[in-house]
Design a protein around this motif. Structure first.
Motif: not given
Length: 114
Positions: A6-7, A10-12, A29, A31
């Motif tokens: 996960f990023c 931004c947690n994507n 990522c 995003n």
């Protein structure tokens, strides 16, 4: 094998991406512009584990496979049916190919080798 990443920004989900110039694998990522170098080059690994009964079911199902060759020159020793599917495969612990037959009678499914 690595787990899902996960990023940090931004947690994507981070997706595998190739850096062709540096010839390295990155996780990027979609995003934001965050990227990080992969610590392992294995992106996906598919392990198949068979149960004992599952293997015998596969051999019985080959009788219904229309792509396999059939012969009427052999008779099943168990039900005396006059048609069988045949294919070549390696036997455990043996070198070379072995000719396998599977009875086409749906109530039998007997298998033997030549």
């Amino acid at each position: 094998m690595s787990t899902m990443k996960f990023c940090r920004e931004c947690n994507n989900i981070l997706y595998p991406k190739e850096d062709r110039e540096s010839r390295i694998l990155l996780y990027a990522c979609r995003n934001c512009d965050h990227q990080e170098v992969a610590d392992n080059n294995c992106v996906y690994r598919n392990e198949i584990h068979h149960a004992v009964g599952e293997r015998s079911q596969v051999l019985q199902d080959v009788a219904a496979d229309p792509t396999l060759p059939r012969t009427k020159s052999v008779r099943c020793a168990q039900c005396n049916h006059g048609e069988a599917v045949f294919f070549q495969a390696t036997s455990r612990g043996e070198e070379g190919m072995t000719l396998f037959f599977v009875c086409c009678n749906p109530n039998c499914g007997h298998r033997w080798r030549d």
